[in-house]
Design an enzyme around this catalytic site. Structure first.
Site, PDB file in Angstrom:
ATOM      1  N   HIS A   1     -10.039   2.185   0.230  1.00 49.43           N
ATOM      2  CA  HIS A   1      -9.916   1.042   1.151  1.00 49.43           C
ATOM      3  C   HIS A   1     -10.950   1.077   2.292  1.00 49.43           C
ATOM      4  CE1 HIS A   1      -7.846  -2.130   3.427  1.00 49.43           C
ATOM      5  NE2 HIS A   1      -7.049  -2.310   2.369  1.00 49.43           N
TER       6      HIS A   1
ATOM      7  N   HIS B   1       0.800  -1.226   0.000  1.00 53.57           N
ATOM      8  CA  HIS B   1       0.000   0.000   0.000  1.00 53.57           C
ATOM      9  C   HIS B   1       0.836   1.280   0.000  1.00 53.57           C
ATOM     10  CE1 HIS B   1      -3.537  -2.298   0.013  1.00 53.57           C
ATOM     11  NE2 HIS B   1      -3.765  -2.406   1.292  1.00 53.57           N
TER      12      HIS B   1
ATOM     13  N   GLU C   1     -11.722  -3.385  -3.198  1.00 49.82           N
ATOM     14  CA  GLU C   1     -10.788  -2.356  -3.647  1.00 49.82           C
ATOM     15  C   GLU C   1     -10.538  -2.529  -5.141  1.00 49.82           C
ATOM     16  OE1 GLU C   1      -7.348  -3.088  -0.998  1.00 49.82           O
ATOM     17  OE2 GLU C   1      -8.859  -4.217   0.115  1.00 49.82           O
TER      18      GLU C   1
END
Length: 354
Positions: free
Chosen positions: A188, A115, A319
């Protein structure tokens, strides 16, 4: 404006009076409201804090997991509600090669990059470019060259907007300034359509319009292959309960699906989630090629909003994204964006109840 929201803003103000980012931006909390559809967001991580929608009886509930304070978001390891970048999901070996040069990245997840690295876009303070309470909010961020090891400057924006009375649109735009660079943004948010504090989501009904997955190894790094979901616990082509086959897996879903009939300009239907108790239903469309389906199997005794404690399976994330670790698999669609090109990522959520 509700008394609860006013109290929330007051408490946030006390917490944030002395907080500012090195770019001079102060952290704030912002509201979007249209009828009984209400969102709260913060420019810390361009994060969705809450989404309030009615059930089949008209009762309102907040259906996303989150925290009561910005300090909790700063210490968060679950990425509740955040905008993820510069590259969402995982990059194997915390490195990639572009134009003959190898770029080393922070290894913040078992030797891999997760991420965006140690301080991705979910942990920076965005600028509020535009905000109209009954319409939209736009956050912008100027990512600098070599931020978290990624090449080149990148100008990024995300707009959260109402579409009609029951749709939420998300528009993510990124423009490389001076160098080729990878871009894969993701939203997210963790959803629990019965209410964020209502327990697990194992009885939610899910349908995912993806007939293939990109399988992963023990560290959740793709193998570079594609596999059919047919006759596996990953098959959600027809609606079924989240928990119906979850125990045939390592205890959770955390997998990228290849979205059927997806394209970079036109929106395709990605997934439908329904809670049979509240009657709430969420439909998701996107222009992205993949979607990460995660059932929060790594949550454990996390202290959330309003005194809630989030346990395993407390929420679902969907996502939409490019394929994980595509930087290291030439057979995956490229995530490299060149100066003069524009990265465009669109999502639309539609909420109903019956």
């Amino acid at each position: 404006m509700s008394k609860v929201f006013l109290l929330f803003c007051f408490l946030m103000g006390l917490l944030l009076l002395s907080q500012a980012h090195e770019n001079g931006e102060k952290i704030g909390v912002y509201e979007l409201k249209r009828g009984n559809f209400e969102l709260r967001l913060t420019n810390y991580g361009a994060t969705i804090i809450s989404v309030v929608i009615p059930d089949k009886h008209g009762n309102l509930a907040d259906v996303v997991l989150g925290y009561d304070s910005i300090d909790s978001y700063k210490n968060d390891t679950s990425y509740f509600g955040a905008l993820i970048g510069r590259v969402a999901n995982r990059i194997g070996g915390a490195q990639f090669t572009l134009d003959g040069k190898t770029y080393k990245l922070p290894a913040n997840d078992h030797g891999n990059t997760l991420h965006g690295g140690t301080r991705g876009f979910s942990d920076v303070v965005w600028t509020v470019k535009s905000h109209k309470k009954d319409s939209h909010i736009t956050f912008t961020y100027n990512s600098f060259d070599n931020e978290e090891g990624f090449p080149g400057k990148l100008d990024v924006s995300v707009t959260y907007m109402f579409i009609g009375t029951n749709k939420l649109g998300v528009k993510m735009i990124a423009k490389p300034v001076d160098k080729d660079t990878p871009v894969n943004l993701a939203q997210h948010t963790y959803w629990n359509l019965r209410g964020h504090n209502s327990g697990d989501i194992l009885s939610h009904i899910v349908q995912i319009f993806g007939s293939q997955i990109t399988p992963v190894d023990k560290d959740l790094i793709p193998t570079g292959k594609f596999e059919s979901v047919k006759d596996t616990p990953y098959d959600f082509l027809e609606p079924k309960e989240v928990g119906s086959q979850i125990h045939e897996l390592p205890g959770l879903y955390d997998m990228n699906y290849v979205v059927d009939k997806s394209g970079q300009e036109h929106l395709s239907k990605v997934a439908v989630v329904r809670d049979p108790v509240s009657g709430r239903k969420m439909e998701l469309w996107s222009n992205q090629l993949g979607v990460q389906y995660y059932t929060s199997g790594m949550l454990k005794d996390t202290k959330g909003k309003d005194g809630a404690i989030y346990h395993k399976y407390a929420g679902i994330t969907l996502e939409t994204q490019g394929f994980p670790d595509s930087l290291n698999y030439p057979n995956f669609p490229s995530q490299i964006v060149h100066p003069g090109e524009i990265y465009k990522h669109y999502m639309v959520y539609r909420f109903t109840a019956n």
